[in-house]
Scaffold this motif. Structure first.
Motif, PDB file in Angstrom:
ATOM      1  N   GLY A 136     -67.685 -13.389 -73.312  1.00 30.76           N
ATOM      2  CA  GLY A 136     -68.249 -13.617 -71.990  1.00 30.76           C
ATOM      3  C   GLY A 136     -69.095 -14.868 -71.872  1.00 30.76           C
ATOM      4  N   ASN A 137     -69.262 -15.630 -72.953  1.00 24.03           N
ATOM      5  CA  ASN A 137     -70.101 -16.825 -72.871  1.00 24.03           C
ATOM      6  C   ASN A 137     -69.361 -18.097 -73.300  1.00 24.03           C
ATOM      7  N   ALA A 138     -68.057 -18.137 -73.071  1.00 26.71           N
ATOM      8  CA  ALA A 138     -67.270 -19.319 -73.448  1.00 26.71           C
ATOM      9  C   ALA A 138     -67.721 -20.563 -72.689  1.00 26.71           C
ATOM     10  N   ARG A 139     -68.012 -20.426 -71.399  1.00 25.56           N
ATOM     11  CA  ARG A 139     -68.447 -21.592 -70.610  1.00 25.56           C
ATOM     12  C   ARG A 139     -69.767 -22.138 -71.152  1.00 25.56           C
ATOM     13  N   GLU A 140     -70.673 -21.248 -71.475  1.00 23.66           N
ATOM     14  CA  GLU A 140     -71.954 -21.667 -72.047  1.00 23.66           C
ATOM     15  C   GLU A 140     -71.731 -22.398 -73.371  1.00 23.66           C
ATOM     16  N   ALA A 141     -70.835 -21.855 -74.200  1.00 25.11           N
ATOM     17  CA  ALA A 141     -70.536 -22.491 -75.485  1.00 25.11           C
ATOM     18  C   ALA A 141     -69.911 -23.873 -75.290  1.00 25.11           C
ATOM     19  N   LEU A 142     -68.935 -23.982 -74.379  1.00 31.66           N
ATOM     20  CA  LEU A 142     -68.305 -25.283 -74.131  1.00 31.66           C
ATOM     21  C   LEU A 142     -69.316 -26.308 -73.628  1.00 31.66           C
ATOM     22  N   THR A 143     -70.211 -25.871 -72.763  1.00 32.97           N
ATOM     23  CA  THR A 143     -71.237 -26.774 -72.248  1.00 32.97           C
ATOM     24  C   THR A 143     -72.124 -27.272 -73.382  1.00 32.97           C
ATOM     25  N   PHE A 144     -72.511 -26.363 -74.264  1.00 32.05           N
ATOM     26  CA  PHE A 144     -73.331 -26.736 -75.417  1.00 32.05           C
ATOM     27  C   PHE A 144     -72.580 -27.689 -76.339  1.00 32.05           C
ATOM     28  N   TYR A 145     -71.334 -27.361 -76.660  1.00 38.46           N
ATOM     29  CA  TYR A 145     -70.549 -28.217 -77.556  1.00 38.46           C
ATOM     30  C   TYR A 145     -70.339 -29.603 -76.953  1.00 38.46           C
ATOM     31  N   ARG A 146     -70.167 -29.662 -75.633  1.00 39.13           N
ATOM     32  CA  ARG A 146     -70.037 -30.967 -74.973  1.00 39.13           C
ATOM     33  C   ARG A 146     -71.336 -31.762 -75.121  1.00 39.13           C
ATOM     34  N   GLU A 147     -72.480 -31.075 -75.002  1.00 37.40           N
ATOM     35  CA  GLU A 147     -73.759 -31.752 -75.194  1.00 37.40           C
ATOM     36  C   GLU A 147     -73.886 -32.290 -76.616  1.00 37.40           C
ATOM     37  N   GLU A 150     -59.829 -20.029 -65.384  1.00 32.97           N
ATOM     38  CA  GLU A 150     -60.469 -18.712 -65.388  1.00 32.97           C
ATOM     39  C   GLU A 150     -59.432 -17.598 -65.363  1.00 32.97           C
ATOM     40  N   TRP A 151     -59.834 -16.440 -65.911  1.00 38.11           N
ATOM     41  CA  TRP A 151     -59.002 -15.250 -65.781  1.00 38.11           C
ATOM     42  C   TRP A 151     -58.852 -14.940 -64.304  1.00 38.11           C
ATOM     43  N   PRO A 152     -57.662 -14.589 -63.846  1.00 40.96           N
ATOM     44  CA  PRO A 152     -57.504 -14.248 -62.429  1.00 40.96           C
ATOM     45  C   PRO A 152     -58.250 -12.962 -62.076  1.00 40.96           C
ATOM     46  N   ASP A 153     -58.678 -12.882 -60.855  1.00 37.78           N
ATOM     47  CA  ASP A 153     -59.299 -11.666 -60.320  1.00 37.78           C
ATOM     48  C   ASP A 153     -60.487 -11.187 -61.141  1.00 37.78           C
ATOM     49  N   GLU A 212     -66.751 -12.401 -62.759  1.00 36.01           N
ATOM     50  CA  GLU A 212     -67.659 -12.962 -63.756  1.00 36.01           C
ATOM     51  C   GLU A 212     -67.299 -14.393 -64.131  1.00 36.01           C
ATOM     52  N   HIS A 213     -66.208 -14.909 -63.585  1.00 37.42           N
ATOM     53  CA  HIS A 213     -65.736 -16.261 -63.875  1.00 37.42           C
ATOM     54  C   HIS A 213     -65.490 -16.464 -65.368  1.00 37.42           C
ATOM     55  N   LEU A 214     -64.890 -15.453 -66.006  1.00 40.19           N
ATOM     56  CA  LEU A 214     -64.559 -15.550 -67.418  1.00 40.19           C
ATOM     57  C   LEU A 214     -63.435 -16.563 -67.623  1.00 40.19           C
ATOM     58  N   ILE A 215     -63.474 -17.230 -68.751  1.00 41.70           N
ATOM     59  CA  ILE A 215     -62.509 -18.279 -69.051  1.00 41.70           C
ATOM     60  C   ILE A 215     -61.298 -17.706 -69.780  1.00 41.70           C
ATOM     61  N   ALA A 250     -61.682 -19.093 -75.318  1.00 39.69           N
ATOM     62  CA  ALA A 250     -61.480 -18.185 -74.193  1.00 39.69           C
ATOM     63  C   ALA A 250     -62.509 -17.070 -74.279  1.00 39.69           C
ATOM     64  N   ASP A 251     -62.749 -16.444 -73.139  1.00 45.36           N
ATOM     65  CA  ASP A 251     -63.487 -15.180 -73.132  1.00 45.36           C
ATOM     66  C   ASP A 251     -62.462 -14.087 -73.375  1.00 45.36           C
TER      67      ASP A 251
END
Length: 134
Positions: free
Chosen positions: A13-24, A34-37, A40-43, A59-60
């Motif tokens: 559930g925290n893939a976006r947070e991880a990608l943002t950190f890794y990009r930093e 994102e997963w459809p439907d 939570e905007h899971l990746i 991925a989440d």
């Protein structure tokens, strides 16, 4: 023709947070699907191409249960356009393996297959159509 490999990490559930950190940390840019439907905007698929040109995908994984909360799901993804070699490699890894998805045509236009090999390593193969300059 080309063949590449990269690490693909599963998050809870925290893939976006991880990608943002890794990009930093590593620079570069990422794209996500994102997963459809899901509210939570899971990746479903995230791809960071670092400033140095190497890749990290993730991925989440909503299917992971609470008992897996301390574990990350990771597999090795092979991608490229050498269909003959990659098909042979997939078939070789399939011996004694648990094939989750046979190597078949997918909605995104490539062939994809996944398996857990006899050593417990998860593999994904994404075979693209050869490019015009290949």
């Amino acid at each position: 023709m080309t063949i590449n490999a990269t690490t693909y990490v599963g998050f809870r559930g925290n893939a976006r947070e991880a990608l943002t950190f890794y990009r930093e940390v590593f620079g570069g840019d990422f794209q996500v699907v994102e997963w459809p439907d899901n509210d939570e905007h899971l990746i479903m698929h995230g791809h960071l191409i670092t400033a140095d040109g190497w890749d990290l995908m993730c991925a989440d994984n909503p299917e992971l249960g609470a008992e897996d909360s301390a574990n990350q799901r990771m597999n090795i993804v092979i991608w490229g356009d050498d269909a003959e070699t990659m098909t042979s490699q997939f078939e070789a890894l399939s011996v004694g393996a648990e094939v989750h998805m046979p190597l078949v045509e997918q909605a995104w236009g490539a062939k994809f297959g996944g398996l857990k090999d006899k050593f417990g390593v998860d593999w994904g193969f994404n075979v693209e159509a050869p490019t015009a300059d290949a």
